[in-house]
Design a protein around this motif. Structure first.
Motif, PDB file in Angstrom:
ATOM      1  N   THR A  90      -5.844  -0.686  48.528  1.00 29.58           N
ATOM      2  CA  THR A  90      -6.059  -1.613  49.648  1.00 29.58           C
ATOM      3  C   THR A  90      -4.700  -2.005  50.217  1.00 29.58           C
ATOM      4  O   THR A  90      -3.786  -2.331  49.463  1.00 29.58           O
ATOM      5  CB  THR A  90      -6.807  -2.873  49.189  1.00 29.58           C
ATOM      6  N   PRO A  91      -4.574  -1.953  51.561  1.00 30.16           N
ATOM      7  CA  PRO A  91      -3.273  -2.265  52.153  1.00 30.16           C
ATOM      8  C   PRO A  91      -2.845  -3.699  51.854  1.00 30.16           C
ATOM      9  O   PRO A  91      -3.641  -4.624  51.921  1.00 30.16           O
ATOM     10  CB  PRO A  91      -3.490  -2.075  53.656  1.00 30.16           C
ATOM     11  N   SER A  92      -1.582  -3.869  51.457  1.00 29.02           N
ATOM     12  CA  SER A  92      -1.071  -5.227  51.250  1.00 29.02           C
ATOM     13  C   SER A  92       0.064  -5.457  52.234  1.00 29.02           C
ATOM     14  O   SER A  92       1.211  -5.132  51.972  1.00 29.02           O
ATOM     15  CB  SER A  92      -0.606  -5.414  49.808  1.00 29.02           C
ATOM     16  N   ILE A  93      -0.333  -5.970  53.407  1.00 28.57           N
ATOM     17  CA  ILE A  93       0.636  -6.285  54.449  1.00 28.57           C
ATOM     18  C   ILE A  93       0.554  -7.780  54.710  1.00 28.57           C
ATOM     19  O   ILE A  93      -0.349  -8.447  54.217  1.00 28.57           O
ATOM     20  CB  ILE A  93       0.310  -5.507  55.750  1.00 28.57           C
ATOM     21  N   TYR A  94       1.526  -8.318  55.451  1.00 30.31           N
ATOM     22  CA  TYR A  94       1.474  -9.734  55.825  1.00 30.31           C
ATOM     23  C   TYR A  94       0.728  -9.838  57.150  1.00 30.31           C
ATOM     24  O   TYR A  94       1.282  -9.566  58.208  1.00 30.31           O
ATOM     25  CB  TYR A  94       2.871 -10.316  55.932  1.00 30.31           C
ATOM     26  N   GLU A  95      -0.549 -10.226  57.075  1.00 33.69           N
ATOM     27  CA  GLU A  95      -1.424 -10.235  58.258  1.00 33.69           C
ATOM     28  C   GLU A  95      -0.920 -11.163  59.358  1.00 33.69           C
ATOM     29  O   GLU A  95      -1.150 -10.915  60.537  1.00 33.69           O
ATOM     30  CB  GLU A  95      -2.847 -10.670  57.843  1.00 33.69           C
ATOM     31  N   ILE A 136       5.499   6.014  62.036  1.00 31.91           N
ATOM     32  CA  ILE A 136       4.127   5.601  61.688  1.00 31.91           C
ATOM     33  C   ILE A 136       3.275   5.295  62.917  1.00 31.91           C
ATOM     34  O   ILE A 136       2.236   4.634  62.817  1.00 31.91           O
ATOM     35  CB  ILE A 136       4.148   4.389  60.724  1.00 31.91           C
ATOM     36  N   PHE A 137       3.687   5.780  64.077  1.00 32.17           N
ATOM     37  CA  PHE A 137       2.913   5.672  65.323  1.00 32.17           C
ATOM     38  C   PHE A 137       2.686   4.234  65.780  1.00 32.17           C
ATOM     39  O   PHE A 137       1.673   3.928  66.402  1.00 32.17           O
ATOM     40  CB  PHE A 137       1.536   6.369  65.164  1.00 32.17           C
ATOM     41  N   LEU A 138       3.608   3.338  65.465  1.00 33.49           N
ATOM     42  CA  LEU A 138       3.393   1.935  65.837  1.00 33.49           C
ATOM     43  C   LEU A 138       4.539   1.374  66.682  1.00 33.49           C
ATOM     44  O   LEU A 138       4.679   0.153  66.792  1.00 33.49           O
ATOM     45  CB  LEU A 138       3.204   1.063  64.574  1.00 33.49           C
ATOM     46  N   SER A 139       5.334   2.251  67.321  1.00 30.71           N
ATOM     47  CA  SER A 139       6.474   1.705  68.077  1.00 30.71           C
ATOM     48  C   SER A 139       6.042   0.869  69.283  1.00 30.71           C
ATOM     49  O   SER A 139       6.800   0.008  69.715  1.00 30.71           O
ATOM     50  CB  SER A 139       7.455   2.798  68.498  1.00 30.71           C
ATOM     51  N   ASP A 140       4.821   1.062  69.783  1.00 25.01           N
ATOM     52  CA  ASP A 140       4.362   0.201  70.894  1.00 25.01           C
ATOM     53  C   ASP A 140       3.510  -0.969  70.395  1.00 25.01           C
ATOM     54  O   ASP A 140       2.817  -1.622  71.168  1.00 25.01           O
ATOM     55  CB  ASP A 140       3.606   1.027  71.936  1.00 25.01           C
ATOM     56  N   ARG A 141       3.555  -1.219  69.095  1.00 13.14           N
ATOM     57  CA  ARG A 141       2.772  -2.331  68.517  1.00 13.14           C
ATOM     58  C   ARG A 141       3.671  -3.313  67.749  1.00 13.14           C
ATOM     59  O   ARG A 141       3.170  -4.146  66.996  1.00 13.14           O
ATOM     60  CB  ARG A 141       1.724  -1.785  67.536  1.00 13.14           C
ATOM     61  N   GLN A 153      -4.284   1.703  61.079  1.00 12.14           N
ATOM     62  CA  GLN A 153      -2.922   1.290  61.434  1.00 12.14           C
ATOM     63  C   GLN A 153      -2.304   0.420  60.332  1.00 12.14           C
ATOM     64  O   GLN A 153      -1.099   0.478  60.096  1.00 12.14           O
ATOM     65  CB  GLN A 153      -2.931   0.535  62.768  1.00 12.14           C
ATOM     66  N   LYS A 154      -3.141  -0.365  59.668  1.00 12.01           N
ATOM     67  CA  LYS A 154      -2.627  -1.172  58.540  1.00 12.01           C
ATOM     68  C   LYS A 154      -2.135  -0.259  57.410  1.00 12.01           C
ATOM     69  O   LYS A 154      -1.122  -0.527  56.769  1.00 12.01           O
ATOM     70  CB  LYS A 154      -3.716  -2.115  58.015  1.00 12.01           C
ATOM     71  N   GLN A 155      -2.880   0.826  57.193  1.00 11.43           N
ATOM     72  CA  GLN A 155      -2.458   1.784  56.157  1.00 11.43           C
ATOM     73  C   GLN A 155      -1.103   2.392  56.538  1.00 11.43           C
ATOM     74  O   GLN A 155      -0.226   2.564  55.690  1.00 11.43           O
ATOM     75  CB  GLN A 155      -3.479   2.917  56.018  1.00 11.43           C
ATOM     76  N   TRP A 156      -0.944   2.719  57.828  1.00 10.11           N
ATOM     77  CA  TRP A 156       0.330   3.277  58.290  1.00 10.11           C
ATOM     78  C   TRP A 156       1.446   2.256  58.125  1.00 10.11           C
ATOM     79  O   TRP A 156       2.557   2.601  57.721  1.00 10.11           O
ATOM     80  CB  TRP A 156       0.248   3.670  59.773  1.00 10.11           C
ATOM     81  N   LEU A 157       1.135   1.005  58.473  1.00  7.39           N
ATOM     82  CA  LEU A 157       2.171  -0.030  58.360  1.00  7.39           C
ATOM     83  C   LEU A 157       2.638  -0.142  56.911  1.00  7.39           C
ATOM     84  O   LEU A 157       3.833  -0.263  56.632  1.00  7.39           O
ATOM     85  CB  LEU A 157       1.638  -1.382  58.866  1.00  7.39           C
ATOM     86  N   GLU A 158       1.697  -0.060  55.994  1.00  7.14           N
ATOM     87  CA  GLU A 158       2.104  -0.167  54.590  1.00  7.14           C
ATOM     88  C   GLU A 158       2.989   1.015  54.182  1.00  7.14           C
ATOM     89  O   GLU A 158       3.956   0.845  53.439  1.00  7.14           O
ATOM     90  CB  GLU A 158       0.893  -0.288  53.676  1.00  7.14           C
TER      91      GLU A 158
END
Ligand code: ADP
Ligand code: MG
Length: 247
Positions: A90-95, A136-141, A153-158
């Protein structure tokens, strides 16, 4: 090739939980630039194997050598410093933080040569965030709150948060869970790209996906090695069909 030439060499690795051997005299050898996929039925010991490599679980016996350094008696944080990055199921990011901030806080402190020169340090971190965000394909986010990203996208961020630490060994447990078909395609491309210059171990169930990414496949069963080799060979192996693919 001798065992000292591998990036990761796991030998006779065993862990017992109250007498039950979740990993049983297991061997695994991984090269640099290699993307290895581990498959096997539920309870085979796949996640436990990654727990042992990253130091979350202590081995009962055996050896785990990373670039010829013995890891088994090392703490988890020491293994992170050696370049081992682990992604959990499970992704552990800072929401509540933005994508940018999530990546920024993942940059290893004290690794920069800039030391006290905080402003230069900032530039170095920002530059690294840009590179990783693109990966991770998130440069515009970057300014988006991470909680608003799609599950994929959360998985990519992690994965990006791990890449910020420039790991030499990446351990990814079911990284495409909850992803759309398009996100899976992009993830296959991402994984092919990020295994360059490092080693990547992926645990995955989706055989179509495994076929697309794996250099070699390792099949686990009851804590032991059942089969290993190119996907086509493993898929045709009667032992593998019997315990896993046939179901
Ligand atoms: P997989 O990821 O292949 O599905 P796991 O590594 O999660 O399998 O689990 C392997 C086996 O070890 C299972 O039977 C599981 O119940 C057991 N196990 C895993 N972690 C522990 C633990 N901390 N204590 C006791 N048993 C455990
Ligand atoms: Mg698991």
């Amino acid at each position: 090739m001798s065992n000292t030439d591998f990036a990761l060499a796991v030998e006779d690795l065993t862990v017992s939980f109250d007498g039950f051997k979740a990993i049983d005299a297991f061997n695994l050898y991984i090269n640099t630039n290699e993307l290895r996929v581990i498959i096997g039925p539920n309870g085979a010991g796949k996640t436990t194997l990654l727990d042992l490599i990253c130091g979350r679980t202590k081995a009962s016996a055996g050896s785990i050598k990373f670039k010829n350094t013995e890891l088994t008696r090392m703490a988890e944080y020491q293994r992170v410093r050696l370049g081992i990055g682990r992604k959990f199921q499970t992704p552990s990011i800072y929401e509540n933080l933005t994508v940018f901030q999530n990546l920024e806080v993942s940059f290893p402190k004290g690794r920069t040569v800039m030391g006290a020169l905080a402003f230069k340090c900032d530039d170095e971190v920002k530059a690294r965030v840009q590179v990783v965000a693109e990966d991770i394909f998130l440069s515009d986010r970057l300014d988006l709150e991470a909680g608003l990203l799609s599950h994929g996208q959360k998985q990519w961020l992690e994965i990006g948060m791990l890449l910020m630490q420039s790991p030499e060994l990446l351990l990814l447990d079911e990284p495409i869970a909850g992803m759309s078909a398009r996100e899976r395609d992009l993830t296959a491309e991402l994984l092919q790209r990020i295994c360059k210059g490092r080693s990547v171990i992926v645990i995955e169930h989706d055989m179509e996906f495994v076929k697309r990414i794996a250099h070699k496949v390792t099949v686990m069963h009851q804590g032991k090695l059942l089969a290993e080799g190119p996907m086509a060979q493993v898929q045709a192996d009667p032992k593998v069909i019997d315990v896993y693919l046939g179901h």
